[in-house]
Structures are given as structure tokens and as C-alpha cells.
Design a protein around this motif. Structure first.
Motif, mmCIF file in Angstrom:
data_model
loop_
_atom_site.group_PDB
_atom_site.id
_atom_site.type_symbol
_atom_site.label_atom_id
_atom_site.label_comp_id
_atom_site.label_asym_id
_atom_site.label_seq_id
_atom_site.Cartn_x
_atom_site.Cartn_y
_atom_site.Cartn_z
ATOM 1 N N LEU A 28 16.487 -15.505 -26.204
ATOM 2 C CA LEU A 28 17.504 -14.923 -25.321
ATOM 3 C C LEU A 28 17.953 -15.936 -24.265
ATOM 4 O O LEU A 28 19.127 -15.968 -23.883
ATOM 5 N N GLY A 29 17.017 -16.772 -23.819
ATOM 6 C CA GLY A 29 17.373 -17.828 -22.867
ATOM 7 C C GLY A 29 18.302 -18.858 -23.473
ATOM 8 O O GLY A 29 19.084 -19.499 -22.756
ATOM 9 N N VAL A 30 18.234 -19.030 -24.793
ATOM 10 C CA VAL A 30 19.178 -19.914 -25.492
ATOM 11 C C VAL A 30 20.530 -19.225 -25.637
ATOM 12 O O VAL A 30 21.585 -19.818 -25.377
ATOM 13 N N TYR A 31 20.503 -17.965 -26.042
ATOM 14 C CA TYR A 31 21.752 -17.229 -26.269
ATOM 15 C C TYR A 31 22.576 -17.071 -24.997
ATOM 16 O O TYR A 31 23.805 -17.022 -25.052
ATOM 17 N N ILE A 32 21.907 -16.988 -23.852
ATOM 18 C CA ILE A 32 22.640 -16.740 -22.608
ATOM 19 C C ILE A 32 23.536 -17.926 -22.253
ATOM 20 O O ILE A 32 24.474 -17.788 -21.464
ATOM 21 N N LEU A 33 23.290 -19.082 -22.871
ATOM 22 C CA LEU A 33 24.114 -20.261 -22.622
ATOM 23 C C LEU A 33 25.288 -20.364 -23.586
ATOM 24 O O LEU A 33 26.141 -21.245 -23.415
ATOM 25 N N PHE A 34 25.332 -19.501 -24.617
ATOM 26 C CA PHE A 34 26.436 -19.543 -25.573
ATOM 27 C C PHE A 34 27.749 -19.202 -24.863
ATOM 28 O O PHE A 34 27.835 -18.172 -24.169
ATOM 29 N N PRO A 35 28.786 -20.016 -25.023
ATOM 30 C CA PRO A 35 30.069 -19.706 -24.361
ATOM 31 C C PRO A 35 30.633 -18.335 -24.735
ATOM 32 O O PRO A 35 31.266 -17.676 -23.905
ATOM 33 N N CYS A 36 30.384 -17.884 -25.973
ATOM 34 C CA CYS A 36 30.948 -16.596 -26.389
ATOM 35 C C CYS A 36 30.181 -15.410 -25.830
ATOM 36 O O CYS A 36 30.628 -14.264 -25.947
ATOM 37 N N LEU A 37 29.018 -15.643 -25.228
ATOM 38 C CA LEU A 37 28.205 -14.538 -24.716
ATOM 39 C C LEU A 37 28.053 -14.549 -23.202
ATOM 40 O O LEU A 37 27.820 -13.498 -22.591
ATOM 41 N N ARG A 38 28.156 -15.732 -22.593
ATOM 42 C CA ARG A 38 27.771 -15.822 -21.181
ATOM 43 C C ARG A 38 28.719 -15.069 -20.247
ATOM 44 O O ARG A 38 28.324 -14.715 -19.125
ATOM 45 N N GLU A 39 29.970 -14.843 -20.664
ATOM 46 C CA GLU A 39 30.907 -14.115 -19.810
ATOM 47 C C GLU A 39 30.875 -12.610 -20.057
ATOM 48 O O GLU A 39 31.597 -11.867 -19.382
ATOM 49 N N ASP A 40 30.043 -12.163 -20.997
ATOM 50 C CA ASP A 40 29.883 -10.734 -21.278
ATOM 51 C C ASP A 40 28.883 -10.153 -20.270
ATOM 52 O O ASP A 40 27.675 -10.375 -20.367
ATOM 53 N N VAL A 41 29.411 -9.416 -19.287
ATOM 54 C CA VAL A 41 28.558 -8.914 -18.199
ATOM 55 C C VAL A 41 27.474 -7.987 -18.740
ATOM 56 O O VAL A 41 26.326 -8.011 -18.269
ATOM 57 N N MET A 42 27.791 -7.189 -19.743
ATOM 58 C CA MET A 42 26.797 -6.262 -20.302
ATOM 59 C C MET A 42 25.651 -7.029 -20.959
ATOM 60 O O MET A 42 24.479 -6.676 -20.798
ATOM 61 N N PHE A 43 25.996 -8.075 -21.709
ATOM 62 C CA PHE A 43 24.936 -8.881 -22.333
ATOM 63 C C PHE A 43 24.103 -9.575 -21.264
ATOM 64 O O PHE A 43 22.859 -9.625 -21.358
ATOM 65 N N VAL A 44 24.755 -10.097 -20.247
ATOM 66 C CA VAL A 44 24.015 -10.757 -19.159
ATOM 67 C C VAL A 44 23.065 -9.766 -18.495
ATOM 68 O O VAL A 44 21.893 -10.078 -18.221
#
Length: 1120
Positions: free
Chosen positions: A765-781
């Protein structure tokens, strides 16, 4: 009956000891024989009471019974005390104390050799320690060791037979081995390592045919071999004549087998133990010397066509004539067996020495046991390789290779000194060249042993030893060519009839593709095509093999150009890498021919390779992908389907290795895309569409089942690591349902009961949080943050460390979004979540250093992220105060340098938030004080660099606080610059230039902000005796372009906000202009200070101009 309960045996023996009085000596002997037989055959572990009773009985018998009974009594006593030394505490004074019975009988002055041997055996068993239990007291162990050493140093009495003396030596060596096992060597006057090693080297060659060694009494640490007297062995012309060399190898082997069988039969008839079956005695052989090539070329002679068998060891050379009659031959065979046991015991003892003595101490004796390049006309030195090549016993040969492997294991740092790429020196030979020559000779000799070896068990040890050698040699510092002969010779052994040889061969291939990857030589070898003819024809054959069919090219090589069957791979381009094809075939294809594997007895035709072979092949594939990904990328989809097949099997080990291979493939793709856009690696990267196809197939295959397999947490862990190796660009192009599946699975696995699974999931999850397609998704964050915060309360330190790393990444994402998205994103993150993150990170900053280093990083990011609207809320007041207190305490504390480095970086991050009341808040003064203290006193220059960078962050004068606070910061920076070259650790000097650059940058930044009230402090510091030193360093900073590049040596963010020299000069001019503007406002009392500062800066500018003009003149002169 092996099912007799131990307590019944103990009751029987205790009861019998009460019935047999010591006066009935014949019955005493029978009882001792019964004790010995029952304890050894039934493997009974006696209880405390029984042990005490029986040891008391035997000890009493030694005092009151006649001496003719003592040998049998000692035999029973040795069985009783085996591994029970510390439990016999009450009897040790009688046995090993002053005038103890065992010490008296074991003394070299004892005339009865059988009593000596029995007492030594008994002392050895007393010294034997059991892991996890206390060892014999040091005083008693030392007494035993002295007796063992005296026995080994004493010459053979003239009235003692050779075989009896061999048993005495064997007991002493076994006792020394038990003395060394499980404890660290402590040098003392009674325990001299050089004396022990000299004795072990002597007995390593005890009775070896053709060698009569006069060994020095002591070996000393030395870079060159010590003098040894080796009488010249008589040549045997009959063995090396051209007629003999032309004889077929098969005939030689047949004769050798017959004679060996006869010798073994005679050995048993004479009462020799059955262990003789492992010996290969050759009557009338062994007097010849190994055919060492007298040349400096490493591999030319023994590996070229037509070299013949003259390079085989003497024990391999055949002779049909016996030099003695059959009865005499039987005794000679038995004697050779006993001598081989002495050599084997000496090697086992040496192995215990290697394990108990620090490697850096043993490396001083390297030249005494490792071969050097043989000189022209001189005999080869006696080393471990001599035994591996010349000893007739396969067990002894294997023992020498085990010792050599233990010496090589972990020797990378020592061997890194070897170097022979530069031109040779004429005046003297440096140690680096000597060590390099030793490594070349080691390669050559081990290849000779590989070619000559006939025993499968010993062959396995040869290949394992080669693997240890390859793993530790610095090939990038040696001339190329060492690995090519090894590669050529080892290739056929992957089809050897013995499964252990096949496994060790694959292990060696794994070491070859692992070592300092990518090596140009290995890269070329991997690109060579598979063998088209039998590689054993010229130099690669093993002459001792009666049938070489296992060396002929098999179906796997013949069909190398065809798609691999059984994998479901169609229309996939086959790679040119022979090793990759072979490993895939070993994993997927049926066994080609019947082997002599022990686990293949009941297998049917069409069965796969044994599990160890398949697992090792998968490991080699993983190493190959990791080190030489460009060669494997053409088979990307094929390897994906191979991994899918492995994940579909029932064997958890095969599944695990399949997942590991997938992870390496994903990592290799990521590294290609991270490379410089203009590099060759980036130019040859796997196309993004193919990467998407690869992961689409993987994420719709059996990896899903592995992620959900709760029965095998290790497999789940590896599957999570595989998910974390997805290329971010490819992840964004995967179907939405696939993306949701990956995220959902990882979030769910953070609640796993297994700590390994939980740690892997939270890291992913710490890797995924740096993905450009995911990091701006407030719900995922938000979901990821809640999962990470929950895991940070886990009991496992490893889990908390992974969670803290992921929290640091998440807060990095917050800063990136704050700068790219802006206020909108900041407002969407809830106050409650931010407060929870702030409190949890503050709490984690008091955890272990592994957790703390990322916790303080997260705190710095969070305090930077908070906007003024939130900082004004009462709910944030206390958490803010506590977070700042945690950062300040960490900077001042005694944590590891990495933690303090991160804490200084975090404070610099905090100072960037304009909404914080920096300069007026209560914690502000303490923060500046902590950084000022560190920048002047910390031993680690990287910490100083970060503290100086943090002190230069505030953009306005009011954020530095009052005049006193500003003065403290200025004085600390000036003092740190003046003493920037003073350090106790030489390794810190590499960061010296970066530190000076950061300090100069901070000082100029403060000068650009200073006000009239600050001029007094600044002027005073610039007018004292340190003025010239400061001026010189500032001039160097303003004019030295090399500082810009050197700042990046610290790594990553360490360089700080650096500028080009021309920009620095511009800033200097701006600072001077500002000071001139202050002249109108300055009073009489401050004018002198202002003039001092102005004059100082003008002198700096003038010196810079002078240097610039001088450099321009030099360039002009050079051009003309």
C-alpha cells in the motif's frame, strides 16, 4: 528392541550396579560392556539420578579395580558422559581435577596406549556440548585441550603400531573438535592458534601416499606461504608413459574397481570397520605427484584437447601390478583406512576452527591453506587443494572441500583487495596481485578436481565450493577469463545421474549470474547457444565415467529452438539464452532418462524432475532475471506462464518460487522505466503495451488464489510483494475491476493474523500510494491512511517499521498533492484523519529506530501540510506542540544517525509552512537551539548537512525570532564552517565539501535577511581571528563549480537548495546593495559593525573577481 523405554534401561543399569560389587572384577567388566552396548545401541538419554549413580560406580571402579579392567571401565564411562559433561559436575574434580584419573591416563607419559586412547575418548565426550545447554566449565575444558594438544605434538612411540597410533590421534582430534564446537575461540598462552593450525596441517596429510611433511611447529599470519620441507617423490615412469596414456579410460576404471573391491574385502576380513567402504584404497599407487602444469597461463594445459590423463591425481592413475602379497595388501589397505580417518578427523577439527575463530584472524593464515601460483620448477605448496586432488579417500577429499567452502564463505570483503587489471609491477608484488594470483590458482585447481572426481558425494562438494568461490571473488577487479572455463565445464553436470550433483550445479549457475551482476563476461556466456555436440569430447569429459551418456546432448538442448511443451506457450519467441531455456525445461518437462536418484525408485515414466532440482532451477531463473533482465525480457510472457503453472501446483515451495519469479520480473521492468531516458537500458525497455498484457495475464491467473491462501502465509507474503512490483504506468491502464481487486485485497490483508502477510500488505500500500493514478484519489488516500494507522499499533516491530515507511510515503503524497492540486485537496482531507495521523506519528517517533526514522519524516510532512485555517483550531494546538517536541527530542537524542538525519530534514520541512508561528511560538527557540547544537557538534556530517539546510529554510527575518536567537544561529553556522574539516572518522571527509557548501549557503542567506540589530553579532564574528578562514571558505564556495556536483554525492535530497556560482555572486551583490541601503538608517553605534560586514563582503567579492580573472588567463594561455 529399540522400543524399550529409557526409564526401564536406566532402572536395569542402576539395579545391576548395586548387585555387582567392585571386588568381582570380571562382573564389573561385563556390567561396563552392558552399559556401553545399551546406551549406544538404544540411544538412551539417562536421567540425572541414573547418570550420577553410574558415573560414581565407574569412577570408583577406576580407583579400586585392577588396571587391566580400566579400558572397559573407561569405555562405559565415555558412553555415560557423552554430551553430559556439565551434568557430571560432582565427579569432575576426580576425573579432570588436579591428579584426575583421566588426566593421568591421557598424559603422553602414560605407557599403556590403550588406556591413553580410552581416556582421550572419555575427555572428548565430556567436552562435547549440546546446543542450547551449558558447556563444560572453562577450567576443565582447558585441561582437556592441553592433553589433546600434547598428544598431537608427541611423536609416535617406537613400540606402538601405526594403526593403534592412528586411533590415538583420532581420539585427540575428535576431542579438539568437540572443544571448539559451539564456542568462540579465545586466544591465550595455552590456546595458541598458530600451534593448533600447524598440527592440523600436519595431520591433514598424515599417511597421504607420496607426501612426507616436515611441518613447522607454529604457523604465523603471513601474506606468503611459509617454508615446508617436502622430500621429492619418486617418479613412476610406468604410469605416465605414452602407452599407458593411450589406454582407454574404461579399462583403467575396471581394474581400479576390482582392486578396490579386493582391498575392501580384505580390510573387513582383518576386522576393519565397515566405514572402509567409503575409502578407495589403491594398492601400489599414490607415490606419483600430481601433474601440475609449470606455466603461468591459468587454464591452458589441463583444459585443452589432448591434455590426457597426466593431469589426473595420482589416485586416479591405474596400475595392474601389486607391490605386495595379498595378506600384506590387506594390512596395508587397513592401515590406509586408519590413516584416512586421521586426515578426516583433522579436517573436521579444522572446520570447527573456521567456525569458532573470527574470519579476519583466519585470513592471516590464508596462504598456508590456499594455493598460490606454482613457481617454475618448484613443487606445489601443500594446501587444502592438494588433498582435494591427491587423497585416495572420497570422504577426506570432501572434508577438505568443506573446509575450503567455510573459509570462502563470507570472504567477500577480504577478497575485494585482489586486483590484477593494472600493469604488473617490476620492483615488488603488491598484496592485491598476490591475492589475485591465489584466486586464479584456486579456480584452476578446483576445475581440475571437478574433471577428475568420480564420487558423486565429493563431486557435490567440489561444485558447492566453486559456488562459494564465485559468490565472493571480485571479478570486476580481475582480468576476464576466469568464468568461461568454469561455465564450459559445469554445463554437462546439470544432467548428471545424481540429483545432488544436478542441484549443486544449478546452485553454481545461480552464483554465476548473481555475482556482481551484470558482468560483461557472464553476459557474453549467457548469449552463447546451447551445446550441439557432447561437451566432454575435448577436455570436458570425465575420464573415470564408464558411460558418458549422461553428458551427451539431451532432448532439452536438441529441441531448444522449439517452443517448450507442457507450458501452454504458443507463438512466443524463444530466447537465445541457453540457461533460461534449460531452467524452464527442468521445471516443466518430464525427466528425459532414468537416473540413480534415491527418490526416483518408484517414479513412473514421464515424471517431472525431483523437487530440489525444480526449485533450484526456479531460483536460477529469478537470479537471471534480476541480474540480466535484458536477456530475459524477450521471454517475458513465457516466464509469466511458467510462474502461473508453478502457482497452480500443489507444492507450496514451487508456488513460492513462482511468485518470487514474478516479483523479479516486475522489478526488472520498473528499473528499466526508472533509468535515464537517454540510456541504453531505457531505449530497450519492454513496450508498455506488453507490460500491460503481462500484468493482465498475471492478475487473472492463479496469483489470485495465492493472495487468498490463508493456509500458506509465506506464499501470501510473496504474492503481496509481487503486487507491489507492478509498473505504475501499467497499473493505470489495467481494467478498473483489476485495479479495485488489487487495492481491496491489500487493504484486507492488512488485517491478517500473520505478521509477515500484514507487513507485506502494508508495504505494498505504501508503494501504491505513490502511483500518480491513485495519489489524488482522496478516498483511496483515506482508506490507506486508516489501514496504515491501524497496523502501526501491531506488536511486531517489523510490521510497525513497514507501516511507518508507508506512512512516510503517504505524507510525501500529501505534499505532492498540495503543490500540484492545491487547496482543494487539502480541504478534502478531514481534520479527524489528520489529527489521528499526527498523534500516531508522534507516538511512533518514540518507538524503535526502524520505526522512528520514518515516523519523524511523516511528522515533518504533516506539519508542512497543515494550512493556517486548521492550525488556528484548538484541537490542533496540543498535537502540534507534542509533534514539535518529538522532533526536537529526536534531533537532540542518541538515536542512530539515519533517525537524526530524518529529524533534521523534518524540521526543515516544518519551517517551510508559512502558517506556523515560527519565531514566536514557545517551541521555536528550542528547535533552533537543537539544530544549532547539531550543526557544530554532531560527528556525522550528513546530519550536519541536513541541520544546516534546515537553518537556511526560513524565508523572512521575523521567522528567526529575536536578535539573540538570530545571533545564536549565526554563530553556530560560522563556528561549524570554521571547523568543517575536523572529524574523528576518516570516512566523513567525503561529505566535507557538501557540508561547507551548505554552511556557506546558510550564512549568505542569513546575511541577506539581517537587520540593524543583528549587525553587532555579525560584525564581531567577522572581525575576530577566524575572519581569514571564513573569508577563504566563502570565496571557494562562490567560485567553485565543483561544489555543485559534489553536493549530490550525499544522495537524494542531501544537496539542499544549491545554486550555480554566477547566481551566488548575484546574491552577494544583492546583499551588498541591501547593506548600503541600511546606511541611511544606521546609528553611530552600529555604523562600525555595518562597515565591518560591508568590508568583509567586498573583500570576498574582490577575491572572487581575482580568481575569475586568473582562471580566464589560464584558459587563454592553454588555448594559445
Amino acid at each position: 528392541n529399540h522400543h524399550i523405554p529409557a526409564q526401564d534401561v536406566c532402572l536395569l543399569l542402576v539395579h545391576t550396579s548395586r548387585l555387582v560389587p567392585h571386588s568381582q572384577e570380571h562382573l564389573v567388566i561385563k556390567l561396563c560392556q552392558l552399559i556401553h552396548q545399551l546406551l549406544n545401541q538404544l540411544q538412551v538419554i539417562v536421567d540425572e539420578q541414573t547418570l550420577d549413580t553410574l558415573v560414581s560406580y565407574c569412577t570408583r571402579a577406576l580407583w579400586v579395580c585392577s588396571s587391566w579392567t580400566h579400558s572397559e571401565i573407561l569405555l562405559a564411562l565415555s558412553s555415560l558422559v557423552y554430551g553430559n559433561g556439565p551434568r557430571c559436575q560432582r565427579h569432575l574434580p576426580e576425573l579432570l581435577g588436579q591428579n584426575g584419573v583421566l588426566l593421568n591416563y591421557g598424559d603422553p607419559s602414560q605407557s599403556d596406549i590403550e588406556l591413553r586412547r580410552s581416556s582421550l575418548h572419555c575427555m572428548a565426550n565430556l567436552c562435547l556440548g549440546v546446543p542450547g545447554h551449558p558447556y563444560l566449565e572453562e577450567s576443565y575444558r582447558g585441561a582437556c585441550y592441553r592433553i589433546f594438544l600434547q598428544t598431537l605434538q608427541s611423536p609416535k612411540p617406537s613400540n606402538v603400531e601405526d594403526m593403534v597410533f592412528c586411533t590415538l590421534l583420532q581420539s585427540a582430534l575428535k576431542g579438539t573438535q568437540y572443544f571448539l564446537n559451539g564456542v568462540k575461540w579465545k586466544a591465550s598462552p595455552d590456546q595458541d592458534l598458530g600451534s593448533l593450525l600447524a598440527l592440523l596441517k600436519k595431520y591433514m596429510f598424515h599417511g597421504l601416499p607420496g607426501i612426507n611433511v616436515e611441518m613447522p611447529q607454529v604457523l604465523y599470519p603471513a601474506p606468503l606461504p611459509q617454508y615446508e620441507t617436502v622430500p621429492a617423490a619418486k617418479a613412476e615412469p610406468s604410469q605416465d608413459t605414452p602407452t599407458q596414456r593411450k589406454l582407454p579410460a574404461q579399462n583403467k576404471k575396471r581394474k581400479s574397481r576390482g582392486k578396490g573391491k579386493k582391498a575392501r574385502v580384505e580390510g573387513k576380513t582383518d576386522g576393519g570397520p565397515e566405514e572402509g567402504d567409503d575409502e578407495e584404497p589403491r594398492a601400489g599407487r599414490g607415490e606419483g605427484r600430481i601433474g601440475w602444469p609449470q606455466t603461468s597461463t591459468p587454464f591452458a594445459l589441463p583444459l585443452q584437447p589432448g591434455s590426457g590423463t597426466q593431469f589426473l591425481p595420482c589416485w586416479k592413475k591405474g596400475s595392474s601390478d601389486s607391490e605386495f602379497s595379498d595378506p600384506e595388501g590387506g594390512m596395508q589397505s587397513k592401515l590406509r583406512l586408519y590413516q584416512a580417518r586421521v586426515r578426516q578427523s583433522a579436517l573436521q577439527c579444522f572446520l570447527a576452527v573456521v567456525k569458532s575463530v573470527e574470519k579476519r584472524v583466519l585470513y592471516g593464515y590464508w596462504s598456508s591453506f590456499i594455493p598460490d601460483t606454482p613457481g617454475i620448477g618448484s613443487p606445489p605448496s601443500l594446501t587444502l587443494i592438494t588433498i582435494a586432488l591427491k587423497d585416495p579417500s572420497p570422504k577426506v577429499r570432501a572434508g577438505s572441500l568443506q573446509v575450503l567452502s567455510a573459509l570462502l564463505e563470507g570472504s567477500r570483503q577480504f577478497l575485494s583487495a585482489a586486483e590484477d587489471t593494472s600493469a604488473p609491477r617490476q620492483a615488488f608484488t603488491p598484496f592485491s596481485a598476490t591475492l589475485a594470483a591465489s584466486l586464479r590458482e584456486l579456480h584452476r585447481c578446483l576445475l581440475l578436481a571437478l574433471i577428475a572426481e568420480s564420487s558423486s558425494q565429493t563431486l557435490t562438494q567440489v561444485i558447492k565450493c566453486l559456488a562459494h568461490l564465485v559468490s565472493n571473488v571480485p571479478y570486476n577487479r580481475l582480468r576476464p577469463g576466469l568464468l568461461s572455463p568454469l561455465w564450459k565445464q559445469i554445463r554437462p553436470y546439470v544432467r548428471h545421474r545424481d540429483v545432488n550433483v544436478r542441484v549443486s550445479s544449478l546452485t553454481l549457475f545461480g552464483a554465476l549470474v548473481c555475482t556482481q551482476a551484470p558482468l560483461p563476461e557472464v553476459h557474453l556466456l549467457l548469449q552463447q547457444p546451447g551445446p550441439s555436440t557432447g561437451p566432454g569430447v575435448s577436455g570436458g569429459a570425465t575420464p573415470q565415467e564408464p558411460s558418458l551418456n549422461w553428458r551427451q546432448p539431451g532432448r532439452r538442448e536438441r529441441d531448444a529452438s522449439l517452443p517448450l511443451t507442457g507450458t501452454g506457450v504458443e507463438d512466443v519467441p524463444v530466447a537465445s539464452c541457453w540457461l533460461l531455456q534449460l531452467c524452464v525445461a527442468l521445471v516443466t518437462q518430464a525427466r528425459e532418462e532414468p537416473y540413480s536418484d534415491s527418490d526416483a525408485a518408484g517414479s513412473t515414466s514421464g515424471a517431472l524432475e525431483p523437487s530440489p532440482v525444480r526449485l533450484e532451477a526456479l531460483q536460477v531463473l529469478a537470479h537471471l532475471v534480476k541480474g540480466y533482465f535484458p536477456l530475459a525480457q524477450t521471454s517475458l510472457l513465457e516466464l509469466a506462464q511458467l510462474s502461473a503453472r508453478c502457482l497452480s501446483e500443489q507444492d507450496p515451495s514451487v508456488q513460492l518460487h513462482g511468485a518470487k519469479l514474478l516479483e523479479e520480473l516486475g522489478t526488472g521492468i520498473i528499473q528499466q522505466y526508472r533509468a535515464d531516458a537517454h540510456s541504453a537500458e531505457s531505449a530497450s525497455a519492454v513496450p508498455l503495451c506488453q507490460v500491460v498484457q503481462f500484468w493482465s495475464e498475471v492478475l487473472t491467473g492463479p496469483l489470485i488464489g495465492a493472495l487468498q491462501n490463508d493456509q500458506h502465509p509465506t506464499l501470501q507474503t510473496s504474492a503481496c510483494d509481487t503486487l507491489s512490483s507492478i509498473l505504475p504506468q501499467a497499473f493505470s491502464q489495467l481494467p478498473d475491476k483489476t485495479q479495485v481487486f488489487c487495492i481491496t485485497v491489500l487493504l484486507g490483508l492488512t488485517y491478517s493474523e500473520n505478521s509477515l502477510v500484514k507487513a507485506a500488505a502494508v508495504r505494498a500500500l505504501g508503494v501504491y500510494i505513490l502511483f500518480p493514478c491513485l495519489r489524488e484519489d482522496v478516498m483511496f488516500v483515506a482508506d490507506t491512511a486508516n489501514a496504515i494507522l491501524t497496523v502501526l499499533d501491531d506488536r511486531s516491530p517489523n510490521v510497525r517499521a513497514k507501516a511507518a515507511w508507508s506512512l512516510g510515503n503517504l505524507t510525501d503524497t500529501l505534499i505532492v498533492n498540495m503543490e500540484s492540486v492545491g487547496l482543494e485537496f487539502q480541504e478534502e482531507v478531514s481534520d479527524m484523519l489528520l489529527l489521528k495521523m499526527l498523534r500516531t506519528a508522534t507516538q511512533a517517533s518514540g518507538d524503535k529506530d526502524r520505526v522512528k526514522s520514518n515516523a519523524v519524516r511523516a511528522l515533518g510532512n504533516l506539519l508542512h501540510f497543515l494550512q493556517p485555517a486548521r492550525l488556528g483550531k484548538p484541537a490542533f494546538e496540543q498535537p502540534l506542540e507534542q509533534a514539535m517536541r518529538a522532533l526536537i527530542d529526536t534531533v537532540r537524542g542518541d538515536a542512530t544517525m539515519k533517525v537524526r538525519w530524518n529529524a533534521c530534514y523534518a524540521l526543515g520541512n516544518v519551517f517551510r509552512n508559512p502558517g506556523l508561528p515560527l519565531g514566536t511560538a514557545g517551541w521555536s527557540k528550542e528547535a533552533y537551539s537543537a539544530l544549532s547544537s547539531v550543526v557544530t557538534s554532531c560527528k556525522n556530517f550528513k546530519v550536519r548537512i541536513k541541520s544546516a539546510a534546515a537553518l537556511s529554510v526560513p524565508a523572512t527575518r521575523d521567522r528567526y525570532g529575536d536578535t539573540q536567537q538570530f545571533a545564536e544561529v549565526w554563530c553556530a553556522l560560522a563556528q561549524a564552517l570554521e571547523h568543517s574539516e575536523e572529524t574523528e572518522d576518516f570516512l566523513e571527509y567525503r561529505y566535507c565539501a557538501s557540508l561547507r557548501g551548505e554552511l556557506c549557503h546558510a550564512l549568505f542567506h542569513l546575511l541577506s535577511l539581517c537587520q540593524l540589530d543583528d549587525l553587532a553579532t555579525v560584525g564581531t564574528s567577522l572581525s575576530c581571528q577566524s575572519k581569514s578562514a571564513l573569508q577563504g571558505l566563502l570565496v571557494q564556495y562562490l567560485s567553485d563549480t565543483a561544489l555543485v556536483s559534489r553536493h549530490h554525492d550525499v544522495g537524494g535530497e542531501d544537496a539542499g537548495d544549491q545554486t550555480e556560482p554566477r547566481d551566488r555572486l548575484k546574491e552577494l551583490d544583492q546583499t551588498l546593495s541591501r547593506l548600503k541601503e541600511l546606511e541611511a538608517e544606521v546609528g553611530a553605534d552600529s555604523k562600525s559593525d555595518l562597515d565591518t560586514v560591508k568590508q568583509f563582503l567586498e573583500d570576498v567579492a574582490k577575491n572572487c573577481e581575482t580568481i575569475k580573472a586568473s582562471d580566464a588567463l589560464d584558459v587563454k594561455v592553454i588555448k594559445t
